[in-house]
Enzyme design. Structure first.
Site, short mmCIF file in Angstrom:
data_model
loop_
_atom_site.label_atom_id
_atom_site.label_comp_id
_atom_site.label_asym_id
_atom_site.label_seq_id
_atom_site.Cartn_x
_atom_site.Cartn_y
_atom_site.Cartn_z
N LYS A 49 0.83 -1.21 0.00
CA LYS A 49 0.00 0.00 0.00
C LYS A 49 0.87 1.26 0.00
CE LYS A 49 -0.50 -0.36 5.04
NZ LYS A 49 -1.40 -0.86 6.12
N MET B 218 13.03 23.65 5.00
CA MET B 218 12.39 23.05 3.82
C MET B 218 13.40 22.39 2.89
SD MET B 218 9.98 24.75 0.90
CE MET B 218 8.75 25.36 2.02
N ARG C 158 -11.38 -0.96 14.11
CA ARG C 158 -11.06 -0.10 12.98
C ARG C 158 -11.83 -0.53 11.75
NH1 ARG C 158 -4.97 0.74 10.54
NH2 ARG C 158 -5.45 -1.25 9.54
N TYR D 226 15.91 29.45 12.19
CA TYR D 226 14.70 30.19 12.55
C TYR D 226 14.44 30.09 14.05
CZ TYR D 226 13.61 29.96 7.54
OH TYR D 226 13.64 30.06 6.18
C1 LIG Z 1 -0.73 -1.86 6.83
C2 LIG Z 1 -1.31 -3.19 7.12
C3 LIG Z 1 -0.49 -4.33 7.22
C4 LIG Z 1 1.03 -4.23 7.22
O1 LIG Z 1 1.44 -3.70 8.45
P1 LIG Z 1 2.97 -3.58 8.86
O2 LIG Z 1 2.93 -3.16 10.27
O3 LIG Z 1 3.54 -2.53 7.97
O4 LIG Z 1 3.63 -4.88 8.65
C5 LIG Z 1 -1.09 -5.56 7.35
N1 LIG Z 1 -2.44 -5.68 7.42
C6 LIG Z 1 -3.25 -4.60 7.36
C7 LIG Z 1 -4.72 -4.81 7.45
C8 LIG Z 1 -2.72 -3.33 7.23
O5 LIG Z 1 -3.53 -2.26 7.18
#
Ligand SMILES: *Cc1c(COP(=O)(O)O)cnc(C)c1O
Length: 374
Positions: free
Chosen positions: A42, A317, A143, A270
């Site tokens: 992802k 930046m 979630r 800054y």
């Molecule tokens: C992002 C995610 C993972 C991978 O998690 P990591 O901690 O990066 O290994 C696996 N399963 C779900 C449902 C996720 O959202």
């Protein structure tokens, strides 16, 4: 990593080490012994390029991948092409109206709600084609996913074709996600495991998946048939701290632009939060938060130069300033901001965040270089 810049001090560079990625994939495979390792790609492969990362992991043997979004799945399918057959699972699942696009790109939805199940089953009926799908069940992260009660109702509905909510669906995998797996002693882990085992009794024919990176390291009880690691493939320690078994995949380097002497009482950059107490030398490097170096990491963060850690003084930046002490350094010399010595988990901790956020915020401004066979 302190090499002279080939371009005479041109710019920051992000090196993605695909051999290190393959190493981490092998480490996770050994650790998860027996379970399939299904890499998480992802957010463009945690910012490192889902196409390149996916192709290399396919070459290493991965045949199941996860993404979050439909569009990520489509892009990954196009990048891998027909010559690399594999299953691509979409965590968002079957969002309203997405069924035709999911089917066109041969993407498997991870169904997260009763509404998604209904939409998927209706699509399977319309096309008169069995639809492979995954069920996401919530075991206490609150979630995403069906509640255990919903999962039970769905499973019981399929005892009769008249009531079957899963009609037309081929549920190949039942999965859940853990909320505290990076804390091995947290009792939430055992509670989620117990809840997951109960859910699995409802779907005896499906494979099972509970663990992301951290879960892989919790022990054999948590691995089931398939694990879904992300951050550890990319070099982030499963516990949010550096793990010597894993190699850094992302290395961000930048040239020194300037060197200067600082004396007691000097105020750097800054604002007035950085006031020099002891005389020292500082270096200015050509990389900043626009390239993905978290600004908040200024306090407690470091870069790597000349075999040692050099504390950050300011992150702006386009440039950052760090305390060189008495280390030798030259203009145009490359400094490691993130990599095998300047650890991503350390930078994340200094910035009050997690390695994931550091990775996905690496911007496209730094030149990208891939090392190792794709
Ligand atoms: C992002 C995610 C993972 C991978 O998690 P990591 O901690 O990066 O290994 C696996 N399963 C779900 C449902 C996720 O959202």
């Amino acid at each position: 990593m302190a090499e002279p810049a080939p371009n005479g001090g041109g710019g920051a560079r992000l090196t993605v080490d695909l051999d290190a990625l393959a190493h981490n994939y092998a480490v996770l495979g050994r650790e998860a012994a027996g379970a399939e390792v299904a890499p998480m790609l992802k957010s463009d492969g945690y910012g490192l390029g889902a196409a390149q990362v996916g192709k290399r992991l396919w070459a290493e043997g991965a045949r199941t991948f996860f993404v979050a979004r439909l569009a990520e799945g489509e892009a990954l399918r196009a990048a891998l092409g027909p010559q690399r057959p594999c299953q691509i699972n979409v965590l968002d699942g079957m969002t309203p109206g997405s069924a035709p696009r999911l089917a066109a790109a041969d993407l498997t939805p991870v169904l997260t709600s009763l509404a998604q199940i209904a939409e998927a089953s209706a699509f399977a009926a319309r096309t008169a084609t069995p639809l492979p799908a995954i069920l996401h069940v919530d075991t206490g992260m609150n979630r995403q996913g069906l509640t255990p009660e919903e999962a039970r109702a769905v499973a019981q509905s399929s005892n009769s074709t008249a009531t079957d909510r899963l009609r037309g669906l081929e549920i190949g995998l039942v999965m859940s996600h853990m909320g505290s797996a990076s804390e091995p002693k947290n009792s939430r882990n055992a509670r989620q495991l117990e809840g997951f085992l109960e859910v699995l009794t409802l779907f005896p024919q499906a494979r099972a998946s509970l663990s992301a990176s951290a879960g892989v390291f919790l022990g054999p009880d948590y691995r089931f048939d398939l694990v879904r690691p992300g951050v550890s493939l990319y070099g982030g320690g499963p516990g949010g701290t550096p793990d010597p078994r894993l190699k850094a995949v992302a290395t961000l380097t930048a040239p020194i632009l300037d060197l200067r002497h600082l004396k007691p009482g000097d105020v750097v950059g800054y604002g007035e939060s950085v006031r020099i107490v002891r005389a020292t030398r500082a270096a200015v490097a050509g990389v900043g938060y626009s390239d993905g170096v978290i600004r908040a990491a200024r306090a407690g963060g470091y870069v790597w130069l000349g075999g040692g850690r050099r504390p950050l003084l300011a992150v702006n930046m386009d440039i950052l300033i760090f305390d060189l002490g008495d280390a030798p350094a030259e203009v145009a010399e490359m400094v490691e901001i993130i990599g095998p010595n300047a650890l991503i988990d350390d930078l994340a901790t200094a910035g009050g965040t997690v390695a994931y956020e550091i990775l996905v915020r690496l911007s496209r401004r730094a030149e990208r270089v891939y090392v190792g066979e794709v």
